[in-house]
Design an enzyme around this catalytic site. Structure first.
Site, PDB file in Angstrom:
ATOM      1  N   ASP A   1       0.816  -1.221   0.000  1.00 36.86           N
ATOM      2  CA  ASP A   1       0.000   0.000   0.000  1.00 36.86           C
ATOM      3  C   ASP A   1       0.845   1.264   0.000  1.00 36.86           C
ATOM      4  OD1 ASP A   1      -2.603   1.112  -0.053  1.00 36.86           O
ATOM      5  OD2 ASP A   1      -2.495   1.595   2.080  1.00 36.86           O
TER       6      ASP A   1
ATOM      7  N   SER B   1      -7.869   4.984   0.027  1.00 35.41           N
ATOM      8  CA  SER B   1      -7.912   3.733  -0.720  1.00 35.41           C
ATOM      9  C   SER B   1      -9.330   3.188  -0.699  1.00 35.41           C
ATOM     10  CB  SER B   1      -6.950   2.711  -0.095  1.00 35.41           C
ATOM     11  OG  SER B   1      -5.629   3.210  -0.077  1.00 35.41           O
TER      12      SER B   1
ATOM     13  N   GLN C   1      -5.163  -1.292  -7.261  1.00 37.55           N
ATOM     14  CA  GLN C   1      -5.938  -0.546  -6.278  1.00 37.55           C
ATOM     15  C   GLN C   1      -6.579   0.669  -6.935  1.00 37.55           C
ATOM     16  OE1 GLN C   1      -4.519   2.408  -3.013  1.00 37.55           O
ATOM     17  NE2 GLN C   1      -4.444   0.406  -1.997  1.00 37.55           N
TER      18      GLN C   1
END
Length: 297
Positions: free
Chosen positions: A210, A234, A284
């Site tokens: 991430d 996110s 993502q």
């Protein structure tokens, strides 16, 4: 920040009952729980409910609510299916009785089969040719008063080198925003003190996946979190594990953003080991609402 022992302890969630785990939050100077922490803890909880011959091959999750760093996260694991080759687990992370993250994690026994991959970009400098990010920024800060080591560490989630070392090609691009390429990457290597447990290595890869991913979609535009007021978060995250993971060897994380629209940016990542083997992939989508310039920007 946090120590290496705290990282290992917090990412290895505590089993408090059958299929029920609890995770503490790392103190990273962020207003909410770091998404990579949740990803790693979810994977860590799920992998501990399957047989030893089952290895994670994919994780798909949605960030539903911001995580409160002052409270533990409860992870409920639902053993949806155990087949002859595959196992599936549903994991829900909760705080105050409400879901903050929902994921499905799939596991597979090791099998032989067809194999191919996209090669690692040939333009990437080898890690041996690069300084650590901290050494580079420290040297630059002595020449340029506008460069702050602490601000760089906070904005780019650069941890102490006795935890993990980062070496980023063209690291100067991370300091001042502008119209730069919408792809980039960084080398990283966790300290040998993390040990040899494969679960730890898988968990820490999910943790680091991430870092820098959501903000990649901003790189195609002359805006950043330092120049503009941006509501960013996110939204979802996917990982695919292709090969053995060893995060205390050098790994290159290459990230790009093929599209942004509707106040959302799509980002993709590829993890290559030092031999150029593609060991894992990520994708993502992140929220990126630009609501105005910051004062003085």
């Amino acid at each position: 920040m946090f120590t290496r022992d705290e990282l290992l302890s917090f990412m290895h969630v505590e089993e408090i009952d059958s299929l029920l785990f609890q995770g503490k939050s790392l103190q990273m100077g962020l207003p909410r729980v770091f998404g990579g922490q949740v990803l790693g803890q979810v994977l860590n909880a799920a992998v501990r409910t399957v047989a030893d011959d089952r290895h994670p091959h994919s994780l798909h999750g949605y960030f539903l609510r911001p995580g409160d760093i002052s409270r533990p996260i409860i992870y409920e694991v639902d053993p949806i299916r155990d087949g002859r080759s595959f196992s599936t687990r549903r994991v829900v992370g909760k705080q105050k009785g409400e879901a903050i993250f929902n994921a499905s994690v799939s596991f597979q026994i090791k099998e032989p089969g067809l194999s191919h991959q996209y090669d690692m970009p040939t333009s990437v400098p080898h890690f041996s040719e690069l300084q650590s990010d901290i050494d580079y920024i420290t040297a630059l800060s002595k020449k340029d008063d506008s460069v702050s080591v602490e601000i760089y560490r906070a904005m780019n989630l650069v941890f102490d080198e006795d935890i993990v070392e980062f070496r980023t090609p063209h690291v100067a691009e991370q300091i001042k925003p502008g119209n730069v390429t919408d792809s980039y990457g960084f080398w990283f290597k966790f300290h040998d003190g993390i040990g040899d447990d494969p679960i730890t290595h898988q968990t820490l890869l999910a943790f680091i996946s991430d870092k820098g991913l959501m903000s990649t979609a901003l790189r195609a535009h002359p805006v950043s979190f330092t120049t503009h007021k941006i509501i960013g978060a996110s939204l979802d995250h996917a990982m695919w594990f292709h090969d053995d993971i060893k995060v205390n060897d050098w790994i290159y994380y290459h990230i790009d953003s093929p599209r942004s629209s509707g106040a959302r940016g799509l980002n993709r990542g590829s993890f290559y080991n030092a031999d150029g083997v593609l060991i894992a992939s990520t994708a993502q989508e992140g929220l990126m609402r630009v609501v105005g310039k910051k004062d003085g920007a």
